[in-house]
Design a protein around this motif. Structure first.
Motif, mmCIF file in Angstrom:
data_model
loop_
_atom_site.group_PDB
_atom_site.id
_atom_site.type_symbol
_atom_site.label_atom_id
_atom_site.label_comp_id
_atom_site.label_asym_id
_atom_site.label_seq_id
_atom_site.Cartn_x
_atom_site.Cartn_y
_atom_site.Cartn_z
ATOM 1 N N ARG A 1 0.879 -1.179 0.000
ATOM 2 C CA ARG A 1 0.000 0.000 0.000
ATOM 3 C C ARG A 1 0.907 1.218 0.000
ATOM 4 O O ARG A 1 1.822 1.295 0.819
ATOM 5 N N SER A 2 0.648 2.145 -0.900
ATOM 6 C CA SER A 2 1.545 3.297 -1.005
ATOM 7 C C SER A 2 0.800 4.509 -1.543
ATOM 8 O O SER A 2 -0.284 4.385 -2.116
ATOM 9 N N SER A 3 1.412 5.647 -1.336
ATOM 10 C CA SER A 3 0.909 6.880 -1.943
ATOM 11 C C SER A 3 2.087 7.814 -2.154
ATOM 12 O O SER A 3 3.100 7.726 -1.461
ATOM 13 N N TRP A 4 1.937 8.674 -3.143
ATOM 14 C CA TRP A 4 2.986 9.649 -3.439
ATOM 15 C C TRP A 4 2.376 10.852 -4.149
ATOM 16 O O TRP A 4 1.283 10.777 -4.695
ATOM 17 N N THR A 5 3.110 11.943 -4.093
ATOM 18 C CA THR A 5 2.696 13.178 -4.748
ATOM 19 C C THR A 5 3.477 13.299 -6.053
ATOM 20 O O THR A 5 4.674 13.572 -6.033
ATOM 21 N N PRO A 6 2.796 13.072 -7.178
ATOM 22 C CA PRO A 6 3.493 13.166 -8.467
ATOM 23 C C PRO A 6 3.584 14.611 -8.939
ATOM 24 O O PRO A 6 2.715 15.430 -8.638
ATOM 25 N N THR A 7 4.631 14.907 -9.660
ATOM 26 C CA THR A 7 4.689 16.164 -10.405
ATOM 27 C C THR A 7 4.013 15.872 -11.733
ATOM 28 O O THR A 7 4.475 15.016 -12.496
ATOM 29 N N LEU A 8 2.893 16.525 -11.972
ATOM 30 C CA LEU A 8 2.146 16.328 -13.212
ATOM 31 C C LEU A 8 1.955 17.684 -13.882
ATOM 32 O O LEU A 8 1.331 18.584 -13.324
ATOM 33 N N ASP A 9 2.535 17.801 -15.065
ATOM 34 C CA ASP A 9 2.382 18.996 -15.893
ATOM 35 C C ASP A 9 2.710 18.592 -17.323
ATOM 36 O O ASP A 9 2.856 17.405 -17.613
#
Length: 170
Positions: free
Chosen positions: A125-133
Motif C-alpha cells: 500500500r503506497s501513496s505519493w505526490t506526483p509532479t504532473l504537468d
C-alpha cells in the motif's frame, strides 16, 4: 496507457470526500487462467493544493499477490517489496515526493472444513505526490504501477523485444 499482456483494468468508483476530483481503476494481472495479482490505483486532485500531500495531486496505490509461504517468513520481504515500488518509479523517470506506505506479508492457515485453504500474501500500500504537468505526464506513474504489479506477482516485465515461449511444447 498501453497495458502489459495479461493486465486488465477497469474504472471503479473513487473516493468523494478526500479531494474535489478523483478517478480510480482496479486491475488484475493474470497468467494463463489464474489471477497473479490484483490492485487499485487512485488519482486525487485538489486544485487548491493539500498541505499533507505537498502538492495538488496524490496517487494512492494498492497491490496484492499470493506468494510462496517461504517468502512471507523472510524478514527482508518488506524492504524488498518496497524497493520494487521505488525502483519502478525510478525506472520510469517519475518525479514524485512525499512517498509513504506499508508492506504487509501474511500467512493464514485453514482448519476444519477449510483445511486446504492455506494462503500467503504480500501487499504493498503506497501513496505519493506526483509532479504532473506538460513536461511530466501521468503515463510514467501508470507504467511504474504496472511494473510493481508484475514484481509483486513474481512476473517482472520482459525487456523490449523479448517474448515468452508458450508452455507445454513438446
Amino acid at each position: 496507457m498501453t497495458w502489459r499482456p495479461g493486465l486488465t483494468t477497469e474504472e471503479i468508483g473513487s473516493p468523494q470526500r478526500i479531494a474535489p476530483h478523483a478517478i480510480a481503476i482496479s486491475a488484475d494481472l493474470e497468467g494463463g487462467d489464474e489471477s497473479l495479482a490484483t490492485g487499485r490505483l487512485i488519482l486525487l486532485h485538489d486544485p487548491a493544493g493539500n498541505i499533507a500531500w505537498g502538492g495538488t495531486f496524490r496517487i494512492v496505490s494498492y497491490v496484492r499477490a499470493e506468494v510462496d509461504a517461504d517468502m512471507v517468513t523472510d524478514s527482508l520481504l518488506p524492504e524488498v517489496a518496497w524497493s520494487w515500488l521505488t525502483d519502478a518509479l525510478a525506472n520510469h523517470g517519475c518525479v514524485a515526493g512525499e512517498l509513504a506506505g506499508t508492506v504487509t506479508a501474511s500467512y493464514s492457515v485453514g482448519f476444519g472444513e477449510m483445511t486446504d485453504s492455506d494462503r500467503a500474501d504480500v501487499e504493498v500500500r503506497s501513496s505519493w505526490t506526483p509532479t504532473l504537468d506538460e513536461a511530466h505526464p501521468l503515463t510514467p506513474h501508470l507504467a511504474a504501477w504496472q511494473e510493481l504489479m508484475g514484481m509483486v506477482a513474481g512476473q517482472p516485465a520482459l525487456p523490449p523485444g523479448v517474448t515468452t515461449l508458450p508452455t507445454g511444447l513438446a
